[in-house]
Scaffold this motif. Structure first.
Motif, PDB file in Angstrom:
ATOM      1  N   GLU A  44       0.829  -1.204   0.000  1.00 18.28           N
ATOM      2  CA  GLU A  44       0.000   0.000   0.000  1.00 18.28           C
ATOM      3  C   GLU A  44       0.864   1.254   0.000  1.00 18.28           C
ATOM      4  O   GLU A  44       0.595   2.205  -0.737  1.00 18.28           O
ATOM      5  CB  GLU A  44      -0.924  -0.014   1.220  1.00 18.28           C
ATOM      6  CG  GLU A  44      -2.008  -1.080   1.163  1.00 18.28           C
ATOM      7  CD  GLU A  44      -2.845  -1.130   2.426  1.00 18.28           C
ATOM      8  OE1 GLU A  44      -4.081  -1.228   2.309  1.00 18.28           O
ATOM      9  OE2 GLU A  44      -2.264  -1.075   3.530  1.00 18.28           O
ATOM     10  N   LEU A  45       1.901   1.259   0.828  1.00 16.11           N
ATOM     11  CA  LEU A  45       2.797   2.417   0.859  1.00 16.11           C
ATOM     12  C   LEU A  45       3.462   2.615  -0.497  1.00 16.11           C
ATOM     13  O   LEU A  45       3.614   3.743  -0.978  1.00 16.11           O
ATOM     14  CB  LEU A  45       3.849   2.241   1.956  1.00 16.11           C
ATOM     15  CG  LEU A  45       4.849   3.389   2.149  1.00 16.11           C
ATOM     16  CD1 LEU A  45       4.128   4.708   2.429  1.00 16.11           C
ATOM     17  CD2 LEU A  45       5.827   3.069   3.267  1.00 16.11           C
ATOM     18  N   LEU A  46       3.846   1.512  -1.143  1.00 16.28           N
ATOM     19  CA  LEU A  46       4.524   1.598  -2.435  1.00 16.28           C
ATOM     20  C   LEU A  46       3.570   1.920  -3.577  1.00 16.28           C
ATOM     21  O   LEU A  46       3.965   2.531  -4.578  1.00 16.28           O
ATOM     22  CB  LEU A  46       5.249   0.276  -2.739  1.00 16.28           C
ATOM     23  CG  LEU A  46       6.518  -0.001  -1.938  1.00 16.28           C
ATOM     24  CD1 LEU A  46       6.947  -1.451  -2.102  1.00 16.28           C
ATOM     25  CD2 LEU A  46       7.636   0.928  -2.368  1.00 16.28           C
ATOM     26  N   GLY A  47       2.318   1.547  -3.433  1.00 17.85           N
ATOM     27  CA  GLY A  47       1.415   1.639  -4.570  1.00 17.85           C
ATOM     28  C   GLY A  47       0.353   2.717  -4.526  1.00 17.85           C
ATOM     29  O   GLY A  47      -0.218   3.063  -5.574  1.00 17.85           O
ATOM     30  N   LEU A  48       0.051   3.276  -3.362  1.00 21.06           N
ATOM     31  CA  LEU A  48      -1.034   4.244  -3.241  1.00 21.06           C
ATOM     32  C   LEU A  48      -0.512   5.679  -3.203  1.00 21.06           C
ATOM     33  O   LEU A  48       0.603   5.924  -2.756  1.00 21.06           O
ATOM     34  CB  LEU A  48      -1.844   3.972  -1.971  1.00 21.06           C
ATOM     35  CG  LEU A  48      -2.532   2.604  -1.871  1.00 21.06           C
ATOM     36  CD1 LEU A  48      -3.237   2.470  -0.519  1.00 21.06           C
ATOM     37  CD2 LEU A  48      -3.522   2.379  -3.011  1.00 21.06           C
ATOM     38  N   ASP A  49      -1.352   6.624  -3.648  1.00 18.10           N
ATOM     39  CA  ASP A  49      -0.961   8.022  -3.534  1.00 18.10           C
ATOM     40  C   ASP A  49      -1.181   8.499  -2.103  1.00 18.10           C
ATOM     41  O   ASP A  49      -1.843   7.835  -1.294  1.00 18.10           O
ATOM     42  CB  ASP A  49      -1.742   8.882  -4.519  1.00 18.10           C
ATOM     43  CG  ASP A  49      -3.240   8.851  -4.263  1.00 18.10           C
ATOM     44  OD1 ASP A  49      -3.691   9.429  -3.257  1.00 18.10           O
ATOM     45  OD2 ASP A  49      -3.965   8.229  -5.077  1.00 18.10           O
ATOM     46  N   ASN A  50      -0.616   9.652  -1.776  1.00 15.67           N
ATOM     47  CA  ASN A  50      -0.623  10.136  -0.397  1.00 15.67           C
ATOM     48  C   ASN A  50      -2.027  10.393   0.150  1.00 15.67           C
ATOM     49  O   ASN A  50      -2.318  10.071   1.303  1.00 15.67           O
ATOM     50  CB  ASN A  50       0.217  11.408  -0.286  1.00 15.67           C
ATOM     51  CG  ASN A  50       1.699  11.138  -0.462  1.00 15.67           C
ATOM     52  OD1 ASN A  50       2.120   9.988  -0.484  1.00 15.67           O
ATOM     53  ND2 ASN A  50       2.486  12.188  -0.600  1.00 15.67           N
ATOM     54  N   GLU A  51      -2.884  10.993  -0.668  1.00  9.66           N
ATOM     55  CA  GLU A  51      -4.245  11.257  -0.210  1.00  9.66           C
ATOM     56  C   GLU A  51      -4.959   9.960   0.159  1.00  9.66           C
ATOM     57  O   GLU A  51      -5.654   9.887   1.185  1.00  9.66           O
ATOM     58  CB  GLU A  51      -5.047  11.999  -1.285  1.00  9.66           C
ATOM     59  CG  GLU A  51      -4.618  13.435  -1.494  1.00  9.66           C
ATOM     60  CD  GLU A  51      -3.523  13.572  -2.551  1.00  9.66           C
ATOM     61  OE1 GLU A  51      -2.881  12.547  -2.879  1.00  9.66           O
ATOM     62  OE2 GLU A  51      -3.313  14.692  -3.033  1.00  9.66           O
ATOM     63  N   THR A  52      -4.773   8.936  -0.668  1.00 10.57           N
ATOM     64  CA  THR A  52      -5.421   7.650  -0.409  1.00 10.57           C
ATOM     65  C   THR A  52      -4.866   6.998   0.847  1.00 10.57           C
ATOM     66  O   THR A  52      -5.617   6.437   1.658  1.00 10.57           O
ATOM     67  CB  THR A  52      -5.234   6.706  -1.619  1.00 10.57           C
ATOM     68  OG1 THR A  52      -5.747   7.341  -2.792  1.00 10.57           O
ATOM     69  CG2 THR A  52      -5.964   5.398  -1.406  1.00 10.57           C
ATOM     70  N   ILE A  53      -3.556   7.086   1.036  1.00  9.87           N
ATOM     71  CA  ILE A  53      -2.941   6.513   2.237  1.00  9.87           C
ATOM     72  C   ILE A  53      -3.496   7.170   3.494  1.00  9.87           C
ATOM     73  O   ILE A  53      -3.903   6.483   4.448  1.00  9.87           O
ATOM     74  CB  ILE A  53      -1.404   6.666   2.179  1.00  9.87           C
ATOM     75  CG1 ILE A  53      -0.806   5.705   1.153  1.00  9.87           C
ATOM     76  CG2 ILE A  53      -0.783   6.424   3.569  1.00  9.87           C
ATOM     77  CD1 ILE A  53       0.671   5.908   0.904  1.00  9.87           C
ATOM     78  N   LEU A  54      -3.541   8.487   3.500  1.00 10.71           N
ATOM     79  CA  LEU A  54      -4.006   9.194   4.693  1.00 10.71           C
ATOM     80  C   LEU A  54      -5.493   8.960   4.942  1.00 10.71           C
ATOM     81  O   LEU A  54      -5.928   8.847   6.093  1.00 10.71           O
ATOM     82  CB  LEU A  54      -3.708  10.680   4.573  1.00 10.71           C
ATOM     83  CG  LEU A  54      -2.222  11.054   4.631  1.00 10.71           C
ATOM     84  CD1 LEU A  54      -2.036  12.555   4.467  1.00 10.71           C
ATOM     85  CD2 LEU A  54      -1.574  10.579   5.936  1.00 10.71           C
ATOM     86  N   HIS A  55      -6.285   8.861   3.881  1.00 11.07           N
ATOM     87  CA  HIS A  55      -7.706   8.557   4.063  1.00 11.07           C
ATOM     88  C   HIS A  55      -7.875   7.131   4.588  1.00 11.07           C
ATOM     89  O   HIS A  55      -8.713   6.889   5.469  1.00 11.07           O
ATOM     90  CB  HIS A  55      -8.468   8.726   2.754  1.00 11.07           C
ATOM     91  CG  HIS A  55      -9.934   8.408   2.891  1.00 11.07           C
ATOM     92  ND1 HIS A  55     -10.824   9.247   3.521  1.00 11.07           N
ATOM     93  CD2 HIS A  55     -10.648   7.316   2.493  1.00 11.07           C
ATOM     94  CE1 HIS A  55     -12.024   8.702   3.510  1.00 11.07           C
ATOM     95  NE2 HIS A  55     -11.949   7.526   2.885  1.00 11.07           N
TER      96      HIS A  55
END
Length: 300
Positions: free
Chosen positions: A204-215
């Motif tokens: 997830e850290l490698l594949g998702l954008d920052n907004e998605t990670i924080l949400h």
């Protein structure tokens, strides 16, 4: 929010209702540039990427003008990992390794036994600072977290991942008591923030954008994500610096070195593989104080 600057950037975020802040980093082009300079085995490339991510996170959270240097040294198959990142956000890195001793599934302790981690801040003005801790931890993420616990006494935790194509990282750090005054409530808030972050998987850290990670982690929290700050690969080597290194040897030794190597001294940059050549005329020019603006030749 402005568009993200290409693929290499850090991005700060802050929790509005608790005393914590964070930083996220994504590195692709600069990571590729570092890996392109040497044929690193996969475990070396992964650790180098994680260390690059750590350096970028630290530069993103520190206020200084100068150079941040991270060095991990050991007595094992990887005796050295080194990253330099300037306050101008230029980053470069290298590793020393013995390929025949590296197993594909080797752990950090296998690759870097009896290791130490050194963090050096070399400011443009002011005093140089260095902190050193043992490489105690199953991962570089744990090692950096331990460094801050032991040397800074500031609640800090790192998550670092790299896969040879992308290096990513996240940092969370406690802020001085402001939103939450009660000590027990403050400690519980920090534990809660960390526990949610610990659910983030490497993919997830490698594949998702920052907004998605924080949400994904903090959709029930009030989190502000700030504008991204770009980074780039840049090597600070130069013909002038290489010439200065020759001058530091003294005229006699520099001339002897050239004579021993067919009339030319070759100085290679360990970071970018740029090669600088100095012949007898260049050396004479250097020691006459005329510099090396008109070299006899340079090549990669």
């Amino acid at each position: 929010m402005t568009d993200l600057p290409h693929t290499d950037f850090t991005q700060r975020f802050i929790f509005d209702d608790s005393d914590a802040r964070g930083e996220l980093v994504s590195l692709e082009l600069s990571y590729a540039e570092v890996l392109a300079k040497h044929a690193y085995p996969e475990p070396v490339a992964q650790l180098l990427g994680e260390l690059m991510a750590a350096a970028a996170l630290l530069v993103g959270t520190m206020k200084f003008d100068g150079l941040l240097i991270l060095q991990a040294r050991s007595e094992g198959p990887i005796p050295l990992l080194m990253i330099e990142c300037s306050s101008e956000r230029d980053i470069r890195g290298l590793a020393r390794y013995e390929a025949e001793l590296i197993a594909p599934d080797a752990s950090l302790s296998d690759l870097m036994p009896n290791g130490v981690l050194a963090l050096t801040v070399d400011p443009t003005e002011g005093q140089r600072y260095q902190g050193i801790v043992d490489l105690h931890g199953k991962t570089l993420s744990e090692c950096f977290t331990n460094y801050f616990v032991m040397s800074q006494q500031v609640g800090t935790k790192f998550w670092l991942n790299a896969d040879g194509k992308r290096a990513r990282g996240m940092l969370l750090q406690q802020l001085p008591a402001d939103r939450i005054k009660d000590e027990d409530d403050r400690a519980e808030s920090w534990r809660h923030t960390i526990a949610l972050a610990d659910t983030l998987k490497a993919e997830e850290l490698l594949g998702l954008d920052n907004e998605t990670i924080l949400h994904r982690l903090y959709h029930e929290e009030e989190v502000r994500l700030f504008d991204a700050q770009s980074l780039r690969f840049h090597c600070s080597c130069s013909r002038e610096r290489s010439g200065n290194a020759l001058v530091s040897l003294g005229l006699h030794d520099a001339q002897n070195l050239a004579a021993e190597h067919g009339g030319k001294v070759e100085i290679d940059c360990q970071f970018c593989n740029q090669r600088y050549l100095f012949d007898a005329a260049d050396i004479a020019q250097l020691f006459a104080g005329a510099g090396v603006d008109t070299p006899s030749g340079t090549r990669h």
